[in-house]
Design an enzyme around this catalytic site. Sequence first.
Site, PDB file in Angstrom:
ATOM      1  CD  GLU A  39      53.407 -48.335 106.271  1.00 21.86           C
ATOM      2  OE1 GLU A  39      54.514 -48.045 105.777  1.00 21.86           O
ATOM      3  OE2 GLU A  39      52.404 -48.605 105.581  1.00 21.86           O
ATOM      4  CB  SER A  63      43.832 -48.308  99.173  1.00 22.94           C
ATOM      5  OG  SER A  63      44.405 -49.185 100.127  1.00 22.94           O
ATOM      6  CG  ASN A  92      55.676 -44.058 101.523  1.00 21.72           C
ATOM      7  OD1 ASN A  92      56.884 -44.269 101.551  1.00 21.72           O
ATOM      8  ND2 ASN A  92      54.869 -44.347 102.537  1.00 21.72           N
ATOM      9  CD1 TRP A  93      58.263 -45.198  95.343  1.00 25.65           C
ATOM     10  CD2 TRP A  93      60.408 -45.782  95.007  1.00 25.65           C
ATOM     11  NE1 TRP A  93      58.613 -44.789  94.077  1.00 25.65           N
ATOM     12  CE2 TRP A  93      59.924 -45.130  93.846  1.00 25.65           C
ATOM     13  CE3 TRP A  93      61.728 -46.221  95.033  1.00 25.65           C
ATOM     14  CZ2 TRP A  93      60.726 -44.921  92.720  1.00 25.65           C
ATOM     15  CZ3 TRP A  93      62.527 -46.021  93.915  1.00 25.65           C
ATOM     16  CH2 TRP A  93      62.029 -45.380  92.767  1.00 25.65           C
ATOM     17  CE  LYS A  94      53.401 -47.853 102.036  1.00 22.84           C
ATOM     18  NZ  LYS A  94      52.284 -48.313 102.801  1.00 22.84           N
ATOM     19  N   GLY A 119      47.358 -49.563 102.478  1.00 19.38           N
ATOM     20  CA  GLY A 119      47.846 -50.877 102.055  1.00 19.38           C
ATOM     21  C   GLY A 119      46.825 -51.991 102.226  1.00 19.38           C
ATOM     22  N   GLY A 154      51.152 -45.298  98.112  1.00 22.17           N
ATOM     23  CA  GLY A 154      52.062 -46.401  98.398  1.00 22.17           C
ATOM     24  C   GLY A 154      52.117 -47.364  97.226  1.00 22.17           C
ATOM     25  N   GLY A 155      51.318 -48.416  97.292  1.00 24.40           N
ATOM     26  CA  GLY A 155      51.364 -49.496  96.305  1.00 24.40           C
ATOM     27  C   GLY A 155      51.372 -49.038  94.855  1.00 24.40           C
ATOM     28  CG  HIS A 163      53.748 -43.469 106.622  1.00 29.98           C
ATOM     29  ND1 HIS A 163      53.304 -44.720 106.996  1.00 29.98           N
ATOM     30  CD2 HIS A 163      53.267 -43.238 105.377  1.00 29.98           C
ATOM     31  CE1 HIS A 163      52.593 -45.226 105.993  1.00 29.98           C
ATOM     32  NE2 HIS A 163      52.550 -44.352 105.007  1.00 29.98           N
ATOM     33  CD  GLU A 191      49.188 -41.695 104.021  1.00 31.35           C
ATOM     34  OE1 GLU A 191      49.226 -41.902 102.815  1.00 31.35           O
ATOM     35  OE2 GLU A 191      49.997 -42.188 104.825  1.00 31.35           O
TER      36      GLU A 191
HETATM   37  C1  PEP Z   1      51.110 -44.837 102.120  1.00 31.92           C
HETATM   38  O1  PEP Z   1      52.057 -45.587 102.249  1.00 31.92           O
HETATM   39  O2  PEP Z   1      51.166 -43.702 102.560  1.00 31.92           O
HETATM   40  C2  PEP Z   1      49.907 -45.342 101.437  1.00 31.92           C
HETATM   41  C3  PEP Z   1      48.879 -44.547 101.304  1.00 31.92           C
HETATM   42  O3  PEP Z   1      49.971 -46.638 100.968  1.00 31.92           O
HETATM   43  P1  PEP Z   1      48.891 -47.331  99.993  1.00 31.92           P
HETATM   44  O4  PEP Z   1      48.649 -46.386  98.847  1.00 31.92           O
HETATM   45  O5  PEP Z   1      49.555 -48.593  99.552  1.00 31.92           O
HETATM   46  O6  PEP Z   1      47.651 -47.561 100.784  1.00 31.92           O
END
Ligand code: PEP
Length: 255
Positions: A100, A216, A13-15, A176, A237-238, A98, A170
């Site tokens: 966010e 994470s 997930n590049w956001k 994040g 994500g990251g 999501h 999640e």
């Molecule tokens: C996400 O954006 O769904 C996510 C899990 O981000 P991260 O891996 O950065 O926690």
Amino acid sequence: MNKNLRKAVIAGNWKMNMDRKGAEKLINELKPIAADKTCGVVICVPYTDLETALRLTEGTNIAVGAENCHFKKSGAFTGEIAADMLKEMGVEYVIIGHSERRQYFAETDLTVNRRVKAALAAGLKVILCVGEMLSEREDGITEDVVELQTVAAFTGISAEDAKNVIIAYEPVWAIGTGKTATAEQAEEVCAFIRGVVAKRYDQAIADGMTIQYGGSMNEKNAAELLAKENIDGGLIGGASLVAEKFGVLLAEASK
Ligand code: PEP
């Protein structure tokens, strides 16, 4: 043991990251890394990178997803993108619900359900996100929260259509933040969600459903999380923004 009944899928997930140049570089680095992996590989990218991603991944084992879609087919919804528009481009997946979007863009269980319906009707595969806030975990209502979110999201969805949904568990407090749920915490909730799906549909649908962990997940903790019976990959994500790190996750999920 039913883990072999379903496919592990690692989805990035590049956001709101990566301009076209950055996307091109990352995908070109990712292609050789992903090529021999047996897990499902998905990159969910900003709308502005979809065309680049679709062009560069053509003929590869990398599928492309969007990060949201609107529930109406067309109309006066300034700034929104319809599921059919994504499908027409060749997009295969879409992330819906999501945290966010729920936190910052007024997404509710009702609008999540409407988006899931619209995406499935358009022929997209859905990555449905559910998960509790830290305060909800501390109040001991994690299971109530994820059950409500899951049941609401699947309202009016046939068993046949449900097969095109991946659930990403999640925990909001782990996204994040560098704080990962322990493998045991993640497994416990993923197993619980599988039970909710079994109750809503049947055991076969539940056993066949890919349920990811997200929050994470990285190259250091992936092995332990992915070894768990009910964790079938991850929404990342990251770590999805660095090809080598994402590659480690793909390798772990392909074991
Ligand atoms: C996400 O954006 O769904 C996510 C899990 O981000 P991260 O891996 O950065 O926690």
